[in-house]
Design a protein around this motif. Structure first.
Motif, PDB file in Angstrom:
ATOM      1  N   ASN A  62       0.814  -1.222   0.000  1.00 37.95           N
ATOM      2  CA  ASN A  62       0.000   0.000   0.000  1.00 37.95           C
ATOM      3  C   ASN A  62       0.848   1.273   0.000  1.00 37.95           C
ATOM      4  OD1 ASN A  62      -3.151  -0.498   0.493  1.00 37.95           O
ATOM      5  ND2 ASN A  62      -1.982  -2.164   1.374  1.00 37.95           N
ATOM      6  N   GLY A  63       2.157   1.081   0.018  1.00 41.89           N
ATOM      7  CA  GLY A  63       3.066   2.229  -0.070  1.00 41.89           C
ATOM      8  C   GLY A  63       3.063   3.113   1.164  1.00 41.89           C
ATOM      9  N   ILE A  64       2.713   2.560   2.316  1.00 36.69           N
ATOM     10  CA  ILE A  64       2.781   3.363   3.545  1.00 36.69           C
ATOM     11  C   ILE A  64       3.551   2.587   4.613  1.00 36.69           C
ATOM     12  CG2 ILE A  64       0.739   4.843   3.266  1.00 36.69           C
ATOM     13  CD1 ILE A  64      -0.874   2.897   4.898  1.00 36.69           C
ATOM     14  N   SER A  65       3.922   3.279   5.681  1.00 35.95           N
ATOM     15  CA  SER A  65       4.697   2.603   6.713  1.00 35.95           C
ATOM     16  C   SER A  65       3.777   1.652   7.478  1.00 35.95           C
ATOM     17  CB  SER A  65       5.285   3.631   7.679  1.00 35.95           C
ATOM     18  OG  SER A  65       4.253   4.124   8.516  1.00 35.95           O
ATOM     19  N   PRO A  66       4.366   0.592   8.065  1.00 25.76           N
ATOM     20  CA  PRO A  66       3.520  -0.338   8.827  1.00 25.76           C
ATOM     21  C   PRO A  66       2.737   0.374   9.936  1.00 25.76           C
ATOM     22  CG  PRO A  66       5.769  -1.177   8.683  1.00 25.76           C
ATOM     23  CD  PRO A  66       5.771   0.165   8.028  1.00 25.76           C
ATOM     24  N   GLN A  67       3.373   1.344  10.581  1.00 27.47           N
ATOM     25  CA  GLN A  67       2.660   2.030  11.681  1.00 27.47           C
ATOM     26  C   GLN A  67       1.452   2.814  11.153  1.00 27.47           C
ATOM     27  OE1 GLN A  67       3.514   1.698  15.188  1.00 27.47           O
ATOM     28  NE2 GLN A  67       1.373   2.340  15.114  1.00 27.47           N
ATOM     29  N   GLU A  68       1.650   3.505  10.020  1.00 25.15           N
ATOM     30  CA  GLU A  68       0.518   4.260   9.444  1.00 25.15           C
ATOM     31  C   GLU A  68      -0.608   3.313   9.042  1.00 25.15           C
ATOM     32  OE1 GLU A  68       2.169   8.053   6.932  1.00 25.15           O
ATOM     33  OE2 GLU A  68       2.896   6.069   6.371  1.00 25.15           O
ATOM     34  N   PHE A  69      -0.196   2.193   8.469  1.00 28.82           N
ATOM     35  CA  PHE A  69      -1.174   1.198   8.025  1.00 28.82           C
ATOM     36  C   PHE A  69      -1.967   0.663   9.223  1.00 28.82           C
ATOM     37  CE2 PHE A  69      -2.207  -3.229   6.808  1.00 28.82           C
ATOM     38  CZ  PHE A  69      -2.969  -2.967   5.673  1.00 28.82           C
ATOM     39  N   CYS A  70      -1.243   0.364  10.321  1.00 25.94           N
ATOM     40  CA  CYS A  70      -1.900  -0.144  11.531  1.00 25.94           C
ATOM     41  C   CYS A  70      -2.826   0.916  12.122  1.00 25.94           C
ATOM     42  CB  CYS A  70      -0.880  -0.548  12.594  1.00 25.94           C
ATOM     43  SG  CYS A  70       0.048  -2.003  12.135  1.00 25.94           S
ATOM     44  N   ASP A  71      -2.356   2.154  12.153  1.00 24.77           N
ATOM     45  CA  ASP A  71      -3.178   3.235  12.727  1.00 24.77           C
ATOM     46  C   ASP A  71      -4.498   3.341  11.964  1.00 24.77           C
ATOM     47  OD1 ASP A  71      -1.137   3.764  14.457  1.00 24.77           O
ATOM     48  OD2 ASP A  71      -0.448   5.596  13.463  1.00 24.77           O
ATOM     49  N   MET A  72      -4.378   3.273  10.640  1.00 23.01           N
ATOM     50  CA  MET A  72      -5.563   3.429   9.794  1.00 23.01           C
ATOM     51  C   MET A  72      -6.553   2.286  10.036  1.00 23.01           C
ATOM     52  SD  MET A  72      -5.313   3.630   5.690  1.00 23.01           S
ATOM     53  CE  MET A  72      -5.150   1.875   5.386  1.00 23.01           C
ATOM     54  N   ASN A  73      -6.028   1.066  10.077  1.00 19.56           N
ATOM     55  CA  ASN A  73      -6.947  -0.077  10.199  1.00 19.56           C
ATOM     56  C   ASN A  73      -7.437  -0.312  11.624  1.00 19.56           C
ATOM     57  OD1 ASN A  73      -7.164  -0.560   7.538  1.00 19.56           O
ATOM     58  ND2 ASN A  73      -5.710  -2.264   7.464  1.00 19.56           N
ATOM     59  N   GLN A  75      -8.216   1.896  13.610  1.00 21.87           N
ATOM     60  CA  GLN A  75      -9.332   2.839  13.750  1.00 21.87           C
ATOM     61  C   GLN A  75     -10.626   2.252  13.173  1.00 21.87           C
ATOM     62  OE1 GLN A  75      -9.008   5.619  15.592  1.00 21.87           O
ATOM     63  NE2 GLN A  75     -11.239   5.751  15.386  1.00 21.87           N
ATOM     64  N   LYS A  76     -10.485   1.458  12.094  1.00 18.37           N
ATOM     65  CA  LYS A  76     -11.690   0.849  11.492  1.00 18.37           C
ATOM     66  C   LYS A  76     -12.343  -0.116  12.475  1.00 18.37           C
ATOM     67  CE  LYS A  76     -10.026   1.090   6.761  1.00 18.37           C
ATOM     68  NZ  LYS A  76      -9.318   0.340   5.722  1.00 18.37           N
TER      69      LYS A  76
END
Ligand code: MSP
Length: 520
Positions: A62-73, A75-76
């Motif tokens: 997804n072209g993002i850092s693992p932390q950003e990816f985790c933060d985003m998901n 939250q879902k």
């Protein structure tokens, strides 16, 4: 009961929550809310499992850092649980700083004790399971039976945990605590798995898996997800292996957990690995591990490739539900304890319309309307104290508590609906409208009051499943919904004015299947 501590599995955050994740969280929330009605210190932990190779790979895609990816998901998941009124006390993320720090200390304690040792290893790794599999676990074609993928051959120097050291103690615990694994029909499966256990790899080389908690003093090794993930149940509430008292006051009060709710697919990790880790840490084992079954969609396994993955909030939207109660009720009663269940739009609509709207909601609405019509909404003193339904209602409270003691959430809901049906039959048999017409006013008032007293009991019992509907029922009955189950008497309504016509509202409106069809 002084305290009640319950947990769910923590979900992987490589996608959005689906109905299977929701099933577990609803089941646990219903259990938690029920036990909140029986003790003052009930605590409910849920959260997300954020480390490992899958997150590392998906975030890179997804072209993002693992932390950003985790933060985003993550939250879902939080958003979905808010929409479903999952009333958790705490949401832990395995990327929380405090969790990571304590996981490192747990690992160190086990190394110091000699229960974790370094060893060169060649194994078959399934990234779907985030676990090493043995040849015996694989299908005839050499695939992981759960993910139908060929595991990777991994050759690494890893840390290993001496699982075999605890084998006999775990077998003994399971045999001497027949209710440790719920339902009991899963006990033999676990005992069989225990026969073949080996020591397990508990770290990965950083060059292969970088997204994880580094081993203290050996940063080229990353702690393997299951030690990290399982520890959440104790790190969240303040366990600290370096503290001579094991950690915070909160930890000492809450641990051991009363019930840890998980899916049947991860029972091995919770009934073998987890007890072994706890034994190695000299901590008591949870009282019960509840392994629930799986939810299918229209009788088919849910999968991305079949395109039948259902989002729980999608169901609320499709049926334009303003409250999650019907969905909660349906899911919580979808399967007998530990068995698989199914979701279908048609069945959902039929069941919640029949149970919640036609039987329960209508009963309250009709009875209150008659009280207003015949008695201006007043309960007269002579209507009280003659309730033939009291024994039945209190018997149901007992039966519901008994089912919850065994985590039989569906079975308990059936008892509640049985009481609704009995009360409906009582109304039909006594026909208060005929009594009123015939001028038998006192008997009419007694019948209506008796029904309303039972409705307060029903409101309390249905509360864990349908907190909003129960709250609305209680409001119209001027009943305190926070009444503890032990204090239920079925005679809380007092003589005086109860309700005005304009305050009577349907507590639940039927759901419409055509709407869902159109939306699809
Ligand atoms: N992260 C691990 C659990 C670690 S617990 C220390 C994991 N995550 S998961 O996201 O794959 O699954 C989370 C929970 O959801 C598990 O208990 C799993 O059994 C449950 N379910 C996932 N799909 C399911 C269904 N279709 N039906 C019911 N529950 C299912 O495993």
């Amino acid at each position: 009961m002084e305290k009640f501590y319950t947990t769910t599995a923590i979900d992987y955050v490589n996608g959005a929550p689906h109905i299977g994740h929701a099933y577990e969280k609803i089941l646990t929330d219903v259990i938690y809310r029920h036990f909140s009605q029986r003790c003052d210190n009930a605590y409910f932990l849920t959260g997300t499992d954020e480390h490992g190779i899958k997150i590392q790979k998906t975030s890179a895609q997804n072209g993002i850092s693992p932390q950003e990816f985790c933060d985003m998901n993550a939250q879902k998941f939080k958003d979905a649980w808010r929409a479903l009124d999952i009333n958790y006390s705490q949401f832990i993320r395995t990327t929380d700083e405090q969790h990571e720090r304590i996981v490192q200390k747990i690992f160190k304690k086990l190394v110091d004790k000699g229960d974790i040792y370094k060893h060169s290893y060649t194994g078959l790794y399934c990234s779907g399971c985030e676990a090493f599999l043995s040849e015996k676990d694989l299908t005839e074609d050499g695939l992981c039976p759960d993910h139908l993928k060929k595991p990777e051959v991994v050759k690494e120097e890893n840390y290993f945990f001496k699982l075999t050291k605890y084998k006999d103690a775990i077998i003994k615990h399971i045999k001497t605590h027949p209710d440790f694994i719920v339902p009991s029909f899963r006990v033999n499966e676990v005992l069989n798995q225990l026969e073949n256990i080996e020591d397990i790899s508990v770290s990965r080389v950083k060059s292969n898996v970088s997204w994880g908690v580094p081993v203290e003093n050996d940063p080229e090794q990353v702690i393997y997800v299951w030690i990290d993930a399982l520890s959440n149940y104790i790190t969240a509430i303040g366990y600290d292996p370096e503290n001579p008292n094991d950690g915070s006051e909160k930890f000492r009060t809450l641990w051991p957990a009363d019930v840890q709710v998980i899916g049947k697919d991860i029972l091995k990790f919770h009934s073998i690995y987890w007890p072994a880790i706890l034994m190695a840490l000299d901590l008591p084992l949870p009282k019960h591990i509840l392994a629930h079954g799986w939810i299918t969609i229209d009788e088919a396994k849910m999968s991305k490739s079949l395109g039948n993955v259902i989002s729980p909030t999608g169901v609320l939207e499709a049926f334009e539900l303003s409250i999650p109660d019907p969905f909660r009720y349906y899911m919580a009663s979808a399967a007998p304890c530990g068995k698989d269940g199914n979701y279908s739009d048609e069945d959902f609509k039929e069941k919640v319309n029949a149970h919640l709207a036609n039987s329960m909601g209508n009963l309250l609405n009709r009875t209150l309307s008659m009280l207003v019509k015949y008695f201006d909404g007043d309960i007269k003193p002579e209507f009280l104290g003659k309730n033939e339904l009291t024994a039945q209602a209190l018997e149901t409270v007992k039966a519901v508590k008994h089912h919850f003691d065994y985590f039989e959430v569906q079975e308990a809901s059936q008892k509640i609906i049985e009481l609704v049906d009995i009360t409906n039959k009582y109304v039909t048999d006594n026909a208060p409208w005929t009594l009123a017409k015939e001028g038998n006013t006192e008997k009419c008032g007694i019948v209506l009051t008796n029904v309303l007293q039972v409705m307060t009991v029903i409101a309390s019992l249905i509360y864990p499943y349908c907190p909003n509907i129960a709250g609305e029922m209680a409001k119209q009955l001027s009943y305190d919904i926070t009444t503890k189950l032990d204090d239920i008497t079925c005679d809380t309504l007092r003589a005086g004015h109860l309700i005005n016509k304009e305050d009577i509202k349907p507590v639940f409106l039927r759901v419409d299947s055509e709407l869902a069809e159109k939306k699809k």
